[in-house]
Design a protein around this motif. Structure first.
Motif, PDB file in Angstrom:
ATOM      1  N   GLY A 165      14.930   5.838  -6.700  1.00 58.01           N
ATOM      2  CA  GLY A 165      15.338   5.862  -5.300  1.00 58.01           C
ATOM      3  C   GLY A 165      14.870   6.977  -4.397  1.00 58.01           C
ATOM      4  N   ASP A 166      15.216   6.978  -3.247  1.00 59.25           N
ATOM      5  CA  ASP A 166      14.373   8.000  -2.149  1.00 59.25           C
ATOM      6  C   ASP A 166      15.077   9.374  -2.414  1.00 59.25           C
ATOM      7  OD1 ASP A 166      17.030   7.852  -0.991  1.00 59.25           O
ATOM      8  OD2 ASP A 166      16.272   6.866   0.674  1.00 59.25           O
ATOM      9  N   ARG A 167      16.085   9.632  -3.372  1.00 57.89           N
ATOM     10  CA  ARG A 167      16.945  10.645  -3.478  1.00 57.89           C
ATOM     11  C   ARG A 167      17.407  11.533  -2.248  1.00 57.89           C
ATOM     12  NH1 ARG A 167      18.780  12.617  -5.992  1.00 57.89           N
ATOM     13  NH2 ARG A 167      18.258  14.328  -7.234  1.00 57.89           N
ATOM     14  N   GLY A 168      17.898  10.449  -1.428  1.00 58.55           N
ATOM     15  CA  GLY A 168      18.504  10.753  -0.154  1.00 58.55           C
ATOM     16  C   GLY A 168      17.551  11.469   0.735  1.00 58.55           C
ATOM     17  N   ASN A 173      10.325  10.511   1.905  1.00 53.78           N
ATOM     18  CA  ASN A 173       9.850   9.893   0.696  1.00 53.78           C
ATOM     19  C   ASN A 173       9.524   8.446   0.659  1.00 53.78           C
ATOM     20  OD1 ASN A 173      10.055  12.450  -0.654  1.00 53.78           O
ATOM     21  ND2 ASN A 173      12.161  12.007  -1.303  1.00 53.78           N
ATOM     22  N   PRO A 174      10.305   7.466   1.068  1.00 50.49           N
ATOM     23  CA  PRO A 174       9.826   6.303   0.803  1.00 50.49           C
ATOM     24  C   PRO A 174       8.421   5.678   1.394  1.00 50.49           C
ATOM     25  CG  PRO A 174      12.176   6.288   1.785  1.00 50.49           C
ATOM     26  CD  PRO A 174      11.482   7.660   1.702  1.00 50.49           C
ATOM     27  N   GLN A 175       7.918   6.401   2.580  1.00 52.02           N
ATOM     28  CA  GLN A 175       6.737   5.589   3.274  1.00 52.02           C
ATOM     29  C   GLN A 175       5.640   6.425   2.986  1.00 52.02           C
ATOM     30  OE1 GLN A 175       6.347   2.784   5.080  1.00 52.02           O
ATOM     31  NE2 GLN A 175       8.349   2.319   4.660  1.00 52.02           N
ATOM     32  N   ASP A 176       5.646   7.608   2.213  1.00 53.65           N
ATOM     33  CA  ASP A 176       4.625   8.298   1.849  1.00 53.65           C
ATOM     34  C   ASP A 176       4.250   8.149   0.225  1.00 53.65           C
ATOM     35  OD1 ASP A 176       2.918  10.457   1.410  1.00 53.65           O
ATOM     36  OD2 ASP A 176       4.130  12.015   2.129  1.00 53.65           O
ATOM     37  N   LYS A 183      10.400   4.342  -4.495  1.00 55.37           N
ATOM     38  CA  LYS A 183       9.256   3.451  -5.030  1.00 55.37           C
ATOM     39  C   LYS A 183       9.386   2.614  -6.297  1.00 55.37           C
ATOM     40  CE  LYS A 183       6.284   6.238  -2.574  1.00 55.37           C
ATOM     41  NZ  LYS A 183       7.299   7.510  -2.207  1.00 55.37           N
ATOM     42  N   ILE A 184       8.739   1.479  -6.416  1.00 59.15           N
ATOM     43  CA  ILE A 184       8.636   1.035  -7.744  1.00 59.15           C
ATOM     44  C   ILE A 184       7.390   1.461  -8.314  1.00 59.15           C
ATOM     45  CG2 ILE A 184       8.566  -1.383  -9.014  1.00 59.15           C
ATOM     46  CD1 ILE A 184      11.307  -0.671  -7.447  1.00 59.15           C
ATOM     47  N   TYR A 185       7.280   1.727  -9.649  1.00 62.03           N
ATOM     48  CA  TYR A 185       5.981   1.979 -10.283  1.00 62.03           C
ATOM     49  C   TYR A 185       5.715   1.171 -11.383  1.00 62.03           C
ATOM     50  CZ  TYR A 185       7.472   6.729  -8.120  1.00 62.03           C
ATOM     51  OH  TYR A 185       7.914   7.824  -7.308  1.00 62.03           O
ATOM     52  N   TRP A 253      11.514   0.337   4.071  1.00 59.96           N
ATOM     53  CA  TRP A 253      12.621   1.690   4.204  1.00 59.96           C
ATOM     54  C   TRP A 253      12.129   2.743   4.640  1.00 59.96           C
ATOM     55  CZ3 TRP A 253      17.704   2.077   5.039  1.00 59.96           C
ATOM     56  CH2 TRP A 253      18.453   3.311   4.834  1.00 59.96           C
ATOM     57  N   PRO A 254      12.653   3.328   5.823  1.00 63.09           N
ATOM     58  CA  PRO A 254      13.601   3.228   6.613  1.00 63.09           C
ATOM     59  C   PRO A 254      13.294   2.542   7.982  1.00 63.09           C
ATOM     60  CG  PRO A 254      13.305   5.557   6.833  1.00 63.09           C
ATOM     61  CD  PRO A 254      12.227   4.788   5.901  1.00 63.09           C
ATOM     62  N   ILE A 255      12.244   2.081   8.256  1.00 65.84           N
ATOM     63  CA  ILE A 255      11.757   1.601   9.590  1.00 65.84           C
ATOM     64  C   ILE A 255      12.404   0.407   9.912  1.00 65.84           C
ATOM     65  CG2 ILE A 255       9.598   1.071  10.582  1.00 65.84           C
ATOM     66  CD1 ILE A 255       7.962   3.036   8.990  1.00 65.84           C
ATOM     67  N   ILE A 256      12.473  -0.427   8.842  1.00 62.93           N
ATOM     68  CA  ILE A 256      13.186  -1.696   9.124  1.00 62.93           C
ATOM     69  C   ILE A 256      14.252  -1.740   7.994  1.00 62.93           C
ATOM     70  CG2 ILE A 256      11.182  -2.928   9.997  1.00 62.93           C
ATOM     71  CD1 ILE A 256      11.032  -4.599   7.652  1.00 62.93           C
ATOM     72  N   SER A 257      15.461  -2.492   8.550  1.00 59.68           N
ATOM     73  CA  SER A 257      16.587  -2.305   7.658  1.00 59.68           C
ATOM     74  C   SER A 257      17.610  -3.323   8.444  1.00 59.68           C
ATOM     75  CB  SER A 257      17.378  -1.192   7.522  1.00 59.68           C
ATOM     76  OG  SER A 257      18.461  -1.242   6.799  1.00 59.68           O
TER      77      SER A 257
END
Length: 366
Positions: A165-168, A173-176, A183-185, A253-257
């Protein structure tokens, strides 16, 4: 005219009830408690002899065999904070020959204070963990207690997928793709990186990343027949999602939601954007999904092929009828038993469900 407080509460409660009632309760089911007296059974898996390995979030690995529980020794130190602890557990597809068991858990080892999601494998001998080795550790650590992700799944080619998860830290984090989290790895079963991973040629990227733009995926499963990896993830207030994971794709996430902040304010004004994937399904209000499995068995008649998702918030098992990769119908099973944490189809073809403060139960269709 001003509404008095009790009236406001009544209206809110009625709206919430209506939101839940759009998914009818299916009464053609019952259950049998198989493993009683568990607190937070984050995950479990069946061994070839029919016994069960159970991860309690608190850090206990339990071997349930012939009605008896035995604590397994030899686990590493588990970082317990908020949503973090001992989390998923699955077997290698060729477990009968190689004996590998895979874990996800929170660990404070590595860079920075706090902890982060860790993926490891080990073997089991005489109820003791042996041959333990870490395959991947997300970094840096964080003292935040949310969004560890942590589901695991193998595909038909033997690749291991896992979620972090994005760890808050949603705005970083999510877009980088140069950073872990959100992420999924995808890795090989020994922890090495597949040579065809989507960002393998990007010098700055984390090479194990398979997809990005995720919030907190706590459901992951292989779809029978297609071999696709399906996930679901928690939204904020509204906007929980089901996604089919594709290499290199951005899930937004979090640009669209379809969700908003817990306070009700907006953090984005858009639900769609070019270059970002749309979920195949989303929930408003949030059901707080955890655990995920397809029914691939003749034990349930016309339920075969349906997708099961646990609801922590509303305490039921959501049965989703799928057609052309869309959810066309939802029904509530096991309504009100407790917070549904994890779901597995057993070797006997029956569905087993981990429910907090209850245990592991078997789903029976009347």
């Amino acid at each position: 005219m001003k509404l008095r407080f009790p009236v406001i509460v009544l209206i809110f409660t009625s709206l919430l009830t209506c939101a839940q009632d759009k998914n009818p309760v299916n009464t053609e089911n019952s259950h049998e408690v198989i493993v009683p007296d568990l607190s937070i059974p984050w995950a479990f898996t069946f061994l070839p002899d029919g016994s069960i390995l159970i991860n309690e979030k608190s850090g206990e690995l339990i071997h349930f065999k012939e009605g008896n529980k035995t604590n397994v020794s030899g686990l590493p130190e588990i970082y317990l904070r908020g949503q973090g602890g001992l989390m998923d557990i699955i077997l290698h597809p060729d477990y009968k020959n190689n004996g590998w068991i895979y874990f996800s858990y929170a660990s404070e080892k590595g860079d920075g204070q706090g902890g982060n999601t860790t993926i490891a494998r080990a073997k089991l001998k005489n109820n003791t963990i042996t041959n333990f080795n870490v395959l991947y550790k997300a970094e840096p650590n964080s003292k935040k207690g949310q969004h560890f992700g942590s589901r695991l799944a193998f595909d038909n080619d033997g690749y291991l997928y896992f979620s972090v998860g994005d760890r808050g830290n949603r705005d970083v984090n999510p877009q980088d793709i140069t950073r872990d989290c959100g992420k999924i790895y995808r890795i090989n079963d020994d922890g090495s990186i597949p040579k065809d991973n989507p960002f393998i040629k990007n010098a700055k990227a984390k090479k194990a990343i398979y997809s990005f733009g995720h919030r907190n995926p706590q459901g992951m499963t292989l779809q029978p027949g297609t071999g696709d990896i399906w996930t679901h993830e928690h939204g904020p207030k509204g906007g929980d999602e089901i996604n089919i994971i594709q290499p290199g794709k951005n899930y937004g996430w979090p640009i669209i939601s379809y969700g908003v902040n817990y306070s009700g304010t907006k953090f984005t004004d858009i639900t769609k954007k070019d270059g970002m994937e749309q979920p195949i399904h989303y929930w408003v209000p949030s059901i707080a999904p955890s655990g995920m499995s397809f029914i691939d068995s003749d034990k349930y008649g016309d339920w075969n092929g349906n997708l099961l998702v646990g609801s922590l918030k509303f305490q039921y098992l959501d049965m989703c009828t799928i057609k052309n990769n869309k959810v066309i119908k939802e029904e509530r099973l096991l309504d009100g038993l407790g917070r549904v944490r994890c779901i597995e189809q057993g070797p006997d073809g029956y569905i087993y469900v981990g429910i907090e403060n209850l245990g592991i139960i078997k789903l029976i269709k009347k």
